[in-house]
Scaffold this motif. Sequence first.
Motif, PDB file in Angstrom:
ATOM      1  N   MET A   1       0.725  -1.360   0.065  1.00 28.55           N
ATOM      2  CA  MET A   1      -0.127  -0.012   0.202  1.00 28.55           C
ATOM      3  C   MET A   1       0.956   1.293   0.040  1.00 28.55           C
ATOM      4  N   VAL A   2       1.873   1.228   0.910  1.00 28.85           N
ATOM      5  CA  VAL A   2       2.779   2.468   0.813  1.00 28.85           C
ATOM      6  C   VAL A   2       3.469   2.697  -0.411  1.00 28.85           C
ATOM      7  N   GLY A   3       4.085   1.541  -1.040  1.00 27.83           N
ATOM      8  CA  GLY A   3       4.749   1.641  -2.180  1.00 27.83           C
ATOM      9  C   GLY A   3       3.803   2.182  -3.476  1.00 27.83           C
ATOM     10  N   GLU A   4       2.505   1.750  -3.248  1.00 26.03           N
ATOM     11  CA  GLU A   4       1.598   2.258  -4.630  1.00 26.03           C
ATOM     12  C   GLU A   4       1.393   3.948  -4.221  1.00 26.03           C
ATOM     13  N   ARG A   5       1.411   4.140  -2.999  1.00 30.05           N
ATOM     14  CA  ARG A   5       0.900   5.660  -2.810  1.00 30.05           C
ATOM     15  C   ARG A   5       2.299   6.348  -2.693  1.00 30.05           C
ATOM     16  N   LEU A   6       3.362   5.808  -2.668  1.00 34.02           N
ATOM     17  CA  LEU A   6       4.606   6.492  -3.046  1.00 34.02           C
ATOM     18  C   LEU A   6       4.958   6.920  -4.596  1.00 34.02           C
ATOM     19  N   ARG A   7       4.415   5.734  -5.315  1.00 36.31           N
ATOM     20  CA  ARG A   7       4.741   5.663  -7.017  1.00 36.31           C
ATOM     21  C   ARG A   7       3.517   6.835  -7.083  1.00 36.31           C
ATOM     22  N   ALA A   8       2.490   6.770  -6.555  1.00 37.49           N
ATOM     23  CA  ALA A   8       1.378   7.733  -6.973  1.00 37.49           C
ATOM     24  C   ALA A   8       1.864   9.203  -6.728  1.00 37.49           C
ATOM     25  N   ALA A   9       2.527   9.432  -5.769  1.00 35.89           N
ATOM     26  CA  ALA A   9       2.971  10.783  -5.458  1.00 35.89           C
ATOM     27  C   ALA A   9       4.128  11.078  -6.124  1.00 35.89           C
ATOM     28  N   GLY A  10       4.711  10.295  -7.028  1.00 36.11           N
ATOM     29  CA  GLY A  10       5.687  10.658  -8.011  1.00 36.11           C
ATOM     30  C   GLY A  10       7.281  10.308  -7.416  1.00 36.11           C
ATOM     31  N   TYR A  11       7.186   9.475  -6.428  1.00 35.90           N
ATOM     32  CA  TYR A  11       8.516   9.125  -5.979  1.00 35.90           C
ATOM     33  C   TYR A  11       9.101   7.813  -6.601  1.00 35.90           C
ATOM     34  N   ASN A  12      10.259   7.766  -6.755  1.00 38.16           N
ATOM     35  CA  ASN A  12      10.731   6.166  -7.612  1.00 38.16           C
ATOM     36  C   ASN A  12      11.055   5.263  -6.503  1.00 38.16           C
ATOM     37  N   LEU A  13      10.281   4.327  -6.520  1.00 37.35           N
ATOM     38  CA  LEU A  13      10.405   3.121  -5.377  1.00 37.35           C
ATOM     39  C   LEU A  13      11.544   2.248  -6.059  1.00 37.35           C
ATOM     40  N   LEU A  14      12.896   2.509  -5.456  1.00 36.68           N
ATOM     41  CA  LEU A  14      14.151   1.530  -5.863  1.00 36.68           C
ATOM     42  C   LEU A  14      14.018   0.165  -5.463  1.00 36.68           C
ATOM     43  N   ALA A  15      13.518   0.191  -4.320  1.00 33.34           N
ATOM     44  CA  ALA A  15      13.662  -1.442  -3.773  1.00 33.34           C
ATOM     45  C   ALA A  15      12.501  -1.351  -2.598  1.00 33.34           C
ATOM     46  N   LEU A  16      12.017  -2.566  -2.484  1.00 34.17           N
ATOM     47  CA  LEU A  16      11.259  -2.954  -1.450  1.00 34.17           C
ATOM     48  C   LEU A  16      11.387  -4.207  -0.675  1.00 34.17           C
ATOM     49  N   LEU A  17      12.069  -3.972   0.521  1.00 38.44           N
ATOM     50  CA  LEU A  17      12.756  -5.042   1.189  1.00 38.44           C
ATOM     51  C   LEU A  17      11.847  -5.548   2.345  1.00 38.44           C
TER      52      LEU A  17
END
Length: 194
Positions: free
Chosen positions: A19-35
């Motif tokens: 959920m947080v990863g999706e929100r980050l992408r939607a806000a324009g951030y580049n999610l480099l890695a999800l550990l």
Amino acid sequence: MNRPLGIMLVDDQPQRAQMVGERLRAAGYNLLALLNSAEGLLFQVEKHRPDIVLIDIESPDRDILESLAVINRQAPTPVAMFSARGNADFITRAVESGVSAYMAEGLTADRVAPAIEIAMAQFRSYQQLRVSLERTQQQLDERKAIERAKGLLMAKKNLSEDDAHRALRNLAMNSNTTMRAMAEQIIHLFQPGN
């Protein structure tokens, strides 16, 4: 145009992380890695070179703080930590390990942007302070070396302080080197056993 901030998210709760990863992408951030754990965190930071690391782990332990301390020394990176573990001793140790922002509540999509802003601002402020401290320490070390070299010149060559300073300056200019480098040469030259 500015590139989006690269974020590494460390979260041991897969649903929340998604959920947080999706929100980050939607806000324009580049999610480099999800550990899903902090294991191998230094390697991951060096591999992905994130602009910021967001950490939300149910039970952060000493190992994660040690990893963060190593990252802070080797590859300084802003870190925002979210944890329900809010005791003062742990928070102090987290900040000493390099955590830029500590949120004593869990990670939610609404808290991400403010946490990022706080962590980035704190990190920049800390880095400026670190650079200033290093510069001041270098100047102090330089001054100590010059004063010690002048003292040796005064004692060994029977010079006044002004004459010793002039001699040191002239030696540095004639050798096309800095006064500190020349001072260190003089200190080495006049050390016992030389």
